[in-house]
Design a protein around this motif. Structure first.
Motif, PDB file in Angstrom:
ATOM      1  N   LEU A  29       0.657   5.260   0.576  1.00 34.76           N
ATOM      2  CA  LEU A  29      -0.264   6.216   1.198  1.00 34.76           C
ATOM      3  C   LEU A  29       0.428   7.570   1.334  1.00 34.76           C
ATOM      4  CD1 LEU A  29      -3.087   6.311   2.623  1.00 34.76           C
ATOM      5  CD2 LEU A  29      -1.897   5.812   4.743  1.00 34.76           C
ATOM      6  N   GLU A  78      -4.695   7.223  -0.690  1.00 38.08           N
ATOM      7  CA  GLU A  78      -4.068   5.960  -1.054  1.00 38.08           C
ATOM      8  C   GLU A  78      -3.803   5.951  -2.563  1.00 38.08           C
ATOM      9  OE1 GLU A  78      -4.963   1.185  -0.833  1.00 38.08           O
ATOM     10  OE2 GLU A  78      -5.845   2.499   0.685  1.00 38.08           O
ATOM     11  N   THR A 135       0.852  -1.183   0.000  1.00 38.78           N
ATOM     12  CA  THR A 135       0.000   0.000   0.000  1.00 38.78           C
ATOM     13  C   THR A 135       0.888   1.234   0.000  1.00 38.78           C
ATOM     14  OG1 THR A 135      -1.761  -1.110   1.221  1.00 38.78           O
ATOM     15  CG2 THR A 135      -1.761   1.283   1.279  1.00 38.78           C
TER      16      THR A 135
END
Length: 86
Positions: free
Chosen positions: A61, A71, A59
């Motif tokens: 972010l 995100e 991920t």
């Protein structure tokens, strides 16, 4: 008490698809030296991952003023990650 802005990558050390994005993220950090980029080992920092409600690895972010604000969902190339980090 100061606020910070950065782009963070959360990975798990045992997931092979994290390796590819990690390499692109490292290249993006070299290209965009004015941006703060940080890496978190999500499998080792589970409390931090839970506090941002992250559900999968990897991920990416964006953080503005100390809060996760966006995100990343684009291409996982170094050039696109560098643009996102600006």
């Amino acid at each position: 008490q100061g606020y910070w802005s950065a782009t963070g990558l959360t990975c798990a050390s045992t997931w092979q698809h994290c390796d590819a994005v990690l390499a692109a993220f490292a290249e993006a950090a070299r290209k965009e030296q004015d941006a703060a980029l940080a890496r978190v080992q999500g499998d080792e920092q589970q409390e931090l991952v839970a506090s941002y409600n992250l559900r999968g690895f990897p991920t990416v972010l964006r953080f503005e003023e100390g809060r996760g604000t966006q995100e990343y969902s684009g291409d996982r190339s170094a050039s696109d990650l560098a643009r996102f980090a600006k």
